[in-house]
Design a protein around this motif. Structure first.
Motif, PDB file in Angstrom:
ATOM      1  N   LEU A 176       0.893  -1.323  -0.006  1.00  0.00           N
ATOM      2  CA  LEU A 176       0.040   0.100   0.035  1.00  0.00           C
ATOM      3  C   LEU A 176       0.701   1.399   0.052  1.00  0.00           C
ATOM      4  CD1 LEU A 176      -2.543  -1.082   2.767  1.00  0.00           C
ATOM      5  CD2 LEU A 176      -2.932  -1.237   0.108  1.00  0.00           C
ATOM      6  N   ASP A 177       2.187   1.123   0.072  1.00  0.00           N
ATOM      7  CA  ASP A 177       3.015   2.310   0.406  1.00  0.00           C
ATOM      8  C   ASP A 177       3.107   3.045  -0.936  1.00  0.00           C
ATOM      9  OD1 ASP A 177       5.132   1.476  -1.308  1.00  0.00           O
ATOM     10  OD2 ASP A 177       6.069   0.385   0.488  1.00  0.00           O
ATOM     11  N   GLN A 178       3.359   4.308  -0.926  1.00  0.00           N
ATOM     12  CA  GLN A 178       3.548   5.119  -2.272  1.00  0.00           C
ATOM     13  C   GLN A 178       4.744   5.390  -2.399  1.00  0.00           C
ATOM     14  OE1 GLN A 178       0.709   5.540  -4.165  1.00  0.00           O
ATOM     15  NE2 GLN A 178      -0.351   4.471  -2.853  1.00  0.00           N
ATOM     16  N   ARG A 190      10.608   1.026  -5.593  1.00  0.00           N
ATOM     17  CA  ARG A 190      10.517  -0.113  -4.785  1.00  0.00           C
ATOM     18  C   ARG A 190      11.476  -1.022  -4.886  1.00  0.00           C
ATOM     19  NH1 ARG A 190       5.024   0.392  -3.567  1.00  0.00           N
ATOM     20  NH2 ARG A 190       4.258   2.055  -4.611  1.00  0.00           N
ATOM     21  N   ALA A 215       1.886   0.272  -6.797  1.00  0.00           N
ATOM     22  CA  ALA A 215       1.102   0.652  -5.837  1.00  0.00           C
ATOM     23  C   ALA A 215      -0.031  -0.336  -5.724  1.00  0.00           C
ATOM     24  CB  ALA A 215       0.580   1.858  -5.426  1.00  0.00           C
TER      25      ALA A 215
END
Length: 526
Positions: free
Chosen positions: A289-291, A295, A392
């Motif tokens: 769920l992180d923005q 990544r 995401a």
């Protein structure tokens, strides 16, 4: 073009030969076999384009034959013909690449539609095969496959083949680190669904940077779908930085996020798999769920120690299924998701765990309520769809999709309950009566009545002694005869009213069915 029919019952083989429109499909030779062993001899000798096979046969059954064909003659298109409406057989047929699955007794319309589709697919693939026959292209295609196979074996085994040193410039070192690059559905979509081109492009970007840094090599990990593995043999202090460099280069090149994770340092090549497993845990523990912009994950996230289980809510879910109320389901879903929405943390491991439990529960519901549907076991593929290009996870879209699936399931259960007191085939006949003036497809009927096309065709013919298309023509002709008694209507107007755009074709069909032309019929009844 050649075809092969494999069945231990002679009358079935003869029936398929008699019903098939072979000349129209360009099939010049048809061979027969009583079992899988005989079939293999004929396949090796004649290499048929189309293979019809039963599933239950002596010596070698259909499942074993399909597996052999997939491994040894993958260019052939296989069509399963069986009297067993069995999910296990159907799943195996799909697994081994069968073009379709036909139930006995065989409906000529379904048989020839399936044959036509299989031939079209074979011709398309054959044209592609001929185009790619150049030896130069073949070598270029085989090199990365060979590399991927060798390096996958290296990662999974405890010994290094010395030929790897020269072939791929693989370095012998005291220490190694393994990283995983995730290639998900969005990456494949960026290449219009061409999976091989996607991997080729991503690997080119990765290996160009690794070659420049002289610190490792990347390859497609064949033991697990959707993964590229990097083996580092140098510059371990820069591992984080190099992965971020690769991540940014891929994002610029293909406009899609490819999440990455770095495993622990190991001190010998035989421990590479340990580093890989650690990288896998790091990837699974990431917060979907992180923005964050990049990544790239270096260490395992321990924020969520234990997994939440759907099974803990099974009694509540069972109650709302029985009640058939979607609003009650919404309440259960919100209760399950409350913690994740409040904390903003949902690990990939938890998400996969949810999806797996959901599939198990769905299968249980389908079986309990006697619904003739199956659920996919491709869990990661189901989830991939809901990651955006930045990596995401779209939780709200995912939940909306699940709600639609559950809502559809409730409707199906309700319909099947009603069908206990109704003959659905007569409902279909009424549907044809109401829609005779348009081209009603078998697929449309199947979707409307939540039944398979094969089941509908078989049952309809049993009830009315005609297939659906012929029955629809009969309805139209009866309506036409009624309309012809009105002298004010033109022939072309009547044709349009009963679903024919071409009045010449209508006249031809009418004469074939009634033995006289529409004008002659009108003259004799007015």
């Amino acid at each position: 073009m050649r075809a092969l029919i494999v069945d231990d019952e002679q009358h079935v083989r003869e029936g398929i030969k008699l019903l098939g429109q072979w000349d129209e499909q360009g099939i010049e030779e048809i061979f027969e076999a009583e079992n899988g062993e005989e079939a293999i001899d004929l396949i090796q000798q004649y290499k048929p384009a189309i293979i019809f096979t039963d599933m239950k046969m002596p010596k070698m059954d259909g499942i074993q034959l399909l597996e052999w064909i997939k491994n040894n003659q993958p260019s052939s298109k296989t069509i399963v013909v069986t009297g067993y409406d069995d999910y296990h057989y159907m799943r195996k047929a799909i697994h081994f690449g069968s073009a379709d699955y036909i139930l006995k007794p065989i409906d000529p319309e379904i048989l020839n539609h399936t044959l036509e589709s299989a031939v079209a697919d074979w011709k398309k693939e054959e044209a592609s095969r001929k185009k790619d026959k150049s030896s130069h292209q073949l070598m270029n295609e085989m090199k990365p496959v060979y590399r991927d196979r060798k390096l996958t074996h290296l990662l999974n085994s405890q010994e290094v083949n010395k030929s790897l040193y020269e072939e791929f410039s693989f370095h012998v070192a005291q220490n190694y680190e393994v990283a995983i690059v995730r290639v998900n559905g969005k990456t494949i979509e960026a290449f219009q669904g061409d999976r091989d081109l996607a991997y080729f492009t991503v690997l080119n970007v990765i290996n160009e940077i690794l070659s420049e840094k002289q610190c490792g090599i990347g390859f497609r990990y064949l033991s697990n779908k959707g993964e590229i593995v990097i083996i580092f043999w140098d510059k371990f202090d820069q591992g984080d930085e190099i992965l971020r460099c690769i991540y940014d280069a891929l994002k610029r090149s293909i406009k899609v996020s490819c999440p990455m994770a770095l495993g622990k340092l190991v001190h010998q090549s035989s421990k590479l798999i340990d580093s890989y497993k650690h990288a896998k845990q790091v990837l699974l523990s990431r917060n979907v769920l992180d923005q964050k912009e990049q990544r790239v994950y270096i260490k395992e996230n321990e924020e969520q120690a234990s997994l939440t289980n759907l099974m803990d809510y099974s009694s509540s879910i069972e109650r709302v299924v029985q009640a058939g109320e979607m609003r009650a389901f919404d309440e259960v879903i919100e209760q399950i998701l409350k913690e994740f929405k409040e904390t903003g943390f949902l690990s990939l491991k938890q998400l996969l765990h949810f999806e797996k439990e959901y599939q198990v529960m769905s299968h249980r519901w389908l079986k309990k309520y006697h619904v003739p549907y199956s659920v996919t076991d491709q869990i990661e593929k189901q989830i991939d769809f809901f990651f955006d290009k930045n990596g995401a996870f779209q939780l709200d879209q995912y939940i909306d999709r699940k709600k639609r699936e559950i809502s559809l399931f409730l409707k199906i259960v309700k319909r099947h309950s009603l069908q206990k007191n109704k003959n659905v085939i007569y409902e279909i006949e009424q549907y044809l009566q109401a829609n005779f003036d348009r081209d009603v497809k078998l697929q449309e009927i199947a979707e409307r009545f939540y039944l398979s096309r094969e089941y509908i065709s078989r049952k309809f013919k049993q009830e009315f002694d005609e297939n659906i298309s012929d029955y629809l023509v009969k309805i139209r002709m009866n309506k036409a005869k009624s309309l012809l008694k009105n002298s004010q209507l033109k022939i072309y107007e009547i044709a349009n009213m009963i679903g024919y755009q071409d009045d010449k074709y209508f006249r031809k069909v009418f004469k074939k069915i009634e033995g006289i032309t529409p004008n002659e019929y009108r003259a004799s009844h007015i």
